[in-house]
Design a protein around this motif. Structure first.
Motif, PDB file in Angstrom:
ATOM      1  N   LYS A  63     -50.145 -22.901   5.040  1.00 22.48           N
ATOM      2  CA  LYS A  63     -49.763 -22.626   3.663  1.00 22.48           C
ATOM      3  C   LYS A  63     -50.365 -23.520   2.588  1.00 22.48           C
ATOM      4  O   LYS A  63     -50.115 -23.312   1.414  1.00 22.48           O
ATOM      5  CB  LYS A  63     -48.234 -22.592   3.521  1.00 22.48           C
ATOM      6  CG  LYS A  63     -47.498 -23.606   4.363  1.00 22.48           C
ATOM      7  CD  LYS A  63     -46.003 -23.361   4.330  1.00 22.48           C
ATOM      8  CE  LYS A  63     -45.306 -24.504   5.085  1.00 22.48           C
ATOM      9  NZ  LYS A  63     -43.962 -24.278   5.457  1.00 22.48           N
ATOM     10  N   GLU A  64     -51.128 -24.533   2.961  1.00 22.61           N
ATOM     11  CA  GLU A  64     -51.512 -25.493   1.918  1.00 22.61           C
ATOM     12  C   GLU A  64     -52.984 -25.478   1.512  1.00 22.61           C
ATOM     13  O   GLU A  64     -53.396 -26.269   0.677  1.00 22.61           O
ATOM     14  CB  GLU A  64     -51.129 -26.914   2.364  1.00 22.61           C
ATOM     15  CG  GLU A  64     -49.623 -27.101   2.554  1.00 22.61           C
ATOM     16  CD  GLU A  64     -49.242 -28.444   3.162  1.00 22.61           C
ATOM     17  OE1 GLU A  64     -50.146 -29.256   3.458  1.00 22.61           O
ATOM     18  OE2 GLU A  64     -48.032 -28.671   3.349  1.00 22.61           O
ATOM     19  N   MET A  65     -53.790 -24.585   2.079  1.00 22.15           N
ATOM     20  CA  MET A  65     -55.224 -24.704   1.810  1.00 22.15           C
ATOM     21  C   MET A  65     -55.686 -23.956   0.557  1.00 22.15           C
ATOM     22  O   MET A  65     -55.224 -22.873   0.254  1.00 22.15           O
ATOM     23  CB  MET A  65     -56.030 -24.228   3.019  1.00 22.15           C
ATOM     24  CG  MET A  65     -55.829 -25.142   4.211  1.00 22.15           C
ATOM     25  SD  MET A  65     -57.213 -25.187   5.344  1.00 22.15           S
ATOM     26  CE  MET A  65     -57.342 -23.495   5.869  1.00 22.15           C
ATOM     27  N   PHE A 111     -57.230 -31.871  -1.144  1.00 23.05           N
ATOM     28  CA  PHE A 111     -56.583 -30.792  -1.896  1.00 23.05           C
ATOM     29  C   PHE A 111     -55.595 -30.035  -1.018  1.00 23.05           C
ATOM     30  O   PHE A 111     -55.957 -29.553   0.056  1.00 23.05           O
ATOM     31  CB  PHE A 111     -57.646 -29.828  -2.418  1.00 23.05           C
ATOM     32  CG  PHE A 111     -58.732 -30.540  -3.189  1.00 23.05           C
ATOM     33  CD1 PHE A 111     -58.635 -30.685  -4.567  1.00 23.05           C
ATOM     34  CD2 PHE A 111     -59.818 -31.103  -2.534  1.00 23.05           C
ATOM     35  CE1 PHE A 111     -59.609 -31.375  -5.278  1.00 23.05           C
ATOM     36  CE2 PHE A 111     -60.801 -31.796  -3.231  1.00 23.05           C
ATOM     37  CZ  PHE A 111     -60.694 -31.933  -4.617  1.00 23.05           C
ATOM     38  N   ARG A 112     -54.356 -29.962  -1.474  1.00 18.67           N
ATOM     39  CA  ARG A 112     -53.361 -29.177  -0.729  1.00 18.67           C
ATOM     40  C   ARG A 112     -52.479 -28.445  -1.723  1.00 18.67           C
ATOM     41  O   ARG A 112     -51.979 -29.057  -2.677  1.00 18.67           O
ATOM     42  CB  ARG A 112     -52.498 -30.087   0.161  1.00 18.67           C
ATOM     43  CG  ARG A 112     -53.303 -30.781   1.243  1.00 18.67           C
ATOM     44  CD  ARG A 112     -52.401 -31.561   2.189  1.00 18.67           C
ATOM     45  NE  ARG A 112     -53.210 -32.459   3.004  1.00 18.67           N
ATOM     46  CZ  ARG A 112     -52.727 -33.305   3.900  1.00 18.67           C
ATOM     47  NH1 ARG A 112     -51.423 -33.356   4.116  1.00 18.67           N
ATOM     48  NH2 ARG A 112     -53.531 -34.088   4.592  1.00 18.67           N
ATOM     49  N   TYR A 113     -52.258 -27.185  -1.456  1.00 17.96           N
ATOM     50  CA  TYR A 113     -51.385 -26.397  -2.314  1.00 17.96           C
ATOM     51  C   TYR A 113     -49.952 -26.651  -1.891  1.00 17.96           C
ATOM     52  O   TYR A 113     -49.437 -26.007  -0.985  1.00 17.96           O
ATOM     53  CB  TYR A 113     -51.747 -24.911  -2.208  1.00 17.96           C
ATOM     54  CG  TYR A 113     -51.140 -24.107  -3.323  1.00 17.96           C
ATOM     55  CD1 TYR A 113     -51.714 -24.123  -4.582  1.00 17.96           C
ATOM     56  CD2 TYR A 113     -49.982 -23.372  -3.119  1.00 17.96           C
ATOM     57  CE1 TYR A 113     -51.153 -23.413  -5.617  1.00 17.96           C
ATOM     58  CE2 TYR A 113     -49.412 -22.660  -4.145  1.00 17.96           C
ATOM     59  CZ  TYR A 113     -49.998 -22.679  -5.392  1.00 17.96           C
ATOM     60  OH  TYR A 113     -49.441 -21.988  -6.426  1.00 17.96           O
ATOM     61  N   GLU A 114     -49.329 -27.649  -2.529  1.00 22.85           N
ATOM     62  CA  GLU A 114     -47.959 -28.017  -2.187  1.00 22.85           C
ATOM     63  C   GLU A 114     -47.134 -27.985  -3.452  1.00 22.85           C
ATOM     64  O   GLU A 114     -47.664 -27.912  -4.550  1.00 22.85           O
ATOM     65  CB  GLU A 114     -47.898 -29.452  -1.654  1.00 22.85           C
ATOM     66  CG  GLU A 114     -48.777 -29.718  -0.470  1.00 22.85           C
ATOM     67  CD  GLU A 114     -48.341 -30.966   0.266  1.00 22.85           C
ATOM     68  OE1 GLU A 114     -47.217 -30.954   0.810  1.00 22.85           O
ATOM     69  OE2 GLU A 114     -49.103 -31.934   0.314  1.00 22.85           O
ATOM     70  N   ARG A 115     -45.806 -28.119  -3.303  1.00 20.72           N
ATOM     71  CA  ARG A 115     -44.958 -28.201  -4.479  1.00 20.72           C
ATOM     72  C   ARG A 115     -45.072 -29.609  -5.056  1.00 20.72           C
ATOM     73  O   ARG A 115     -44.682 -30.579  -4.403  1.00 20.72           O
ATOM     74  CB  ARG A 115     -43.505 -27.899  -4.117  1.00 20.72           C
ATOM     75  CG  ARG A 115     -42.609 -27.643  -5.323  1.00 20.72           C
ATOM     76  CD  ARG A 115     -41.265 -27.095  -4.891  1.00 20.72           C
ATOM     77  NE  ARG A 115     -40.510 -28.063  -4.092  1.00 20.72           N
ATOM     78  CZ  ARG A 115     -39.803 -29.075  -4.616  1.00 20.72           C
ATOM     79  NH1 ARG A 115     -39.751 -29.246  -5.923  1.00 20.72           N
ATOM     80  NH2 ARG A 115     -39.135 -29.910  -3.838  1.00 20.72           N
ATOM     81  N   GLY A 119     -45.057 -38.527  -5.850  1.00 26.46           N
ATOM     82  CA  GLY A 119     -45.743 -38.893  -4.606  1.00 26.46           C
ATOM     83  C   GLY A 119     -46.380 -37.730  -3.871  1.00 26.46           C
ATOM     84  O   GLY A 119     -46.888 -37.874  -2.761  1.00 26.46           O
ATOM     85  N   ARG A 120     -46.333 -36.538  -4.489  1.00 23.46           N
ATOM     86  CA  ARG A 120     -46.938 -35.372  -3.835  1.00 23.46           C
ATOM     87  C   ARG A 120     -47.734 -34.572  -4.864  1.00 23.46           C
ATOM     88  O   ARG A 120     -47.172 -34.048  -5.819  1.00 23.46           O
ATOM     89  CB  ARG A 120     -45.838 -34.518  -3.195  1.00 23.46           C
ATOM     90  CG  ARG A 120     -46.348 -33.520  -2.169  1.00 23.46           C
ATOM     91  CD  ARG A 120     -45.226 -32.787  -1.462  1.00 23.46           C
ATOM     92  NE  ARG A 120     -44.514 -33.627  -0.495  1.00 23.46           N
ATOM     93  CZ  ARG A 120     -45.008 -33.966   0.688  1.00 23.46           C
ATOM     94  NH1 ARG A 120     -46.188 -33.549   1.063  1.00 23.46           N
ATOM     95  NH2 ARG A 120     -44.310 -34.726   1.496  1.00 23.46           N
ATOM     96  N   PHE A 121     -49.014 -34.503  -4.668  1.00 29.68           N
ATOM     97  CA  PHE A 121     -49.899 -33.845  -5.634  1.00 29.68           C
ATOM     98  C   PHE A 121     -50.710 -32.741  -4.953  1.00 29.68           C
ATOM     99  O   PHE A 121     -50.725 -32.637  -3.738  1.00 29.68           O
ATOM    100  CB  PHE A 121     -50.871 -34.879  -6.229  1.00 29.68           C
ATOM    101  CG  PHE A 121     -50.177 -36.030  -6.884  1.00 29.68           C
ATOM    102  CD1 PHE A 121     -49.828 -35.975  -8.219  1.00 29.68           C
ATOM    103  CD2 PHE A 121     -49.842 -37.169  -6.155  1.00 29.68           C
ATOM    104  CE1 PHE A 121     -49.173 -37.037  -8.832  1.00 29.68           C
ATOM    105  CE2 PHE A 121     -49.184 -38.238  -6.755  1.00 29.68           C
ATOM    106  CZ  PHE A 121     -48.850 -38.166  -8.089  1.00 29.68           C
TER     107      PHE A 121
HETATM  108 MG    MG Z   1     -47.814 -32.589   4.356  1.00 34.88          MG
END
Ligand code: MG
Ligand code: ATP
Length: 423
Positions: A63-65, A111-115, A119-121
């Motif tokens: 889910k994060e690419m 690069f990660r498609y996260e919320r 501390g989370r980008f």
């Molecule tokens: Mg992670």
């Protein structure tokens, strides 16, 4: 509406960038001390590299690419991590033909498609190392000790270094069976993700952050319980060496890494003070990865460290150095003739590495002096009409408020002397 930067990204501006440079320089110094060399690989790669190298069952691939088709209809992905890329480069450039092991480090954006949250980008920065071509426990210990040493040098405290062994494929198959047996009666208490993981990657259930899943798995068989003799000897030896290197660690039998290719040693470093996203570094051995992406069987081990989180920890612990004054001197030239003279003086000084600026807006003496103070300049070099007529330069010490006049021909020497006294 002005255009804004994408969600989860940052502009790193002067004022903050000095902290990044300090961290990056410290990292490079430590890497040099350990004999690691830098590698730079592309920001994007064929999507398949990450599908195979990171693993289809991982959150990253699922889910994060950031994946896109280029104009030639090839599927490309912005790198979400760098281990797979480094292994690809090792194979593609035949680094296995060089003296082994190959010890590499990297630094740069991932690069990660996260919320996005504290501390989370979506674009963040990692420093990492990879050692390819060596399977001895001493390598694992060297890698972990490098992390430890870096944190010591940065002055980070309140660290928790967790280490574990997830074993080789043989131990893991045994553990997987035991774990599935243990979880079968309580399968429907697990979260949706974990129910899915149950068949494909049950090990990951131990890593789930969901409190219910954590309760279900407390008391579950750990990877530690099923280690074969070889893996167990390897692990014990790593621990002995870590002790010798002065690393304070804790064996955490529940620690598993989310990626499919990890074998034997796994480790993670946490700093509780920075909140929920407390993991600042994670890594481990991946003896199966190079072969997985089409290279010769090659053992490997490495880690990745989140630089935003390291900086946050340093900030909380007040360990970021005071900013040094940036500018040595400000040249204040009044009028065109003075500007000519000043401009040539400036280029001589700059060629010698002395940091000097001059007014670029044609402002008054008073305004320029103010600007010099604001920029933290130690000296103002004043060249007005009177000075010019007498071939003099006025050097004002902005901290002491004292000033001297020197003949223009001696100005460079005089400024150099002051500069060298300061460094
Ligand atoms: Mg992670
Ligand atoms: P998490 O459980 O926090 O999502 P992860 O297991 O996905 O971490 P790794 O893939 O092991 O993390 O990456 C190594 C390190 O990179 C992490 O320990 C963390 O410090 C940092 N990191 C990972 N994802 C992000 C992100 N989205 N933003 C900032 N830092 C990150």
């Amino acid at each position: 509406m002005p255009i804004q930067r994408p969600k989860g990204t940052q502009d790193l501006l002067p004022g903050t960038i000095e902290q990044w440079q300090y961290l990056e320089e410290t990292i490079r110094t430590v890497c040099r001390a350990y004999g690691y060399e830098e590698i730079r690989t592309p920001i994007f790669e064929a999507t398949e590299l990450f599908q195979r190298g990171v693993g289809q069952t991982t959150d990253i691939v699922k889910k994060e690419m950031y994946t896109f088709l280029d104009k030639g209809d090839r599927s490309m992905t912005l790198r979400p991590e760098l281990t797979a890329s480094v292994c690809r480069a090792y194979v593609e450039n035949k680094l296995y033909g060089q003296p082994q092991p190959v010890k590499l480090y990297y630094m740069g954006p991932m690069f990660r498609y996260e919320r996005p949250q504290s501390g989370r980008f979506r674009q963040f920065h990692q420093f990492g190392i990879e050692v390819l071509g060596a399977d001895q426990p001493v390598v694992d210990a060297e890698v972990i000790s490098l992390v430890w040493n870096l944190y010591q040098r940065l002055g980070l405290t309140q660290l928790e270094v967790h280490v574990n062994s997830v074993g080789c494929p043989t131990c893991r198959a045994k553990h997987r069976k035991q774990l599935q047996e243990f979880l079968t009666p309580r399968q429907n208490e697990l979260c949706n993700d974990c129910r899915e993981r149950f068949e494909r990657n049950p090990l990951r259930i131990l890593d789930c952050k969901n409190p219910t899943c954590q309760a279900v798995t407390s008391g579950a068989p750990t990877t530690h319980d099923t280690l074969c003799e070889d893996c167990s000897t390897h692990f014990e030896r790593v621990l002995v060496l870590l002790g010798l290197a002065g690393v304070v660690y804790r064996v955490n039998p529940r620690l598993v890494r989310g990626l499919d290719y990890y074998t034997k040693t796994a480790f993670e470093v946490m700093v509780e003070e920075i909140g929920a996203q407390s993991a600042i570094c994670g890594g481990g051995r991946y003896d199966g990865l190079v072969e997985e992406i089409g290279g010769p069987p090659t053992p490997g081990i490495g880690f990745a460290m989140g630089l935003e989180r390291v900086l946050a920890a340093l900030q909380v612990q007040n360990q970021l150095p005071e900013q040094k004054p940036k500018l040595f001197a400000m040249l204040i030239a009044l009028g065109e003739k003075a500007q000519n003279e000043g401009f040539s003086l400036l280029s001589t000084l700059r060629a010698q590495g002395i940091s000097v600026s001059m007014d670029l807006l044609g402002r008054s003496l008073k305004t320029q002096l103010k600007a010099a103070n604001r920029l933290g300049a130690q000296y103002a070099l004043i060249l007005g009409e009177t000075e010019l007529e007498q071939n003099l330069l006025l050097i004002r010490d902005l901290t002491l408020g004292e000033q001297i006049e020197v003949p223009l021909v001696e100005a460079v020497e005089e400024i150099k002397k002051k500069y060298q006294r300061g460094v």
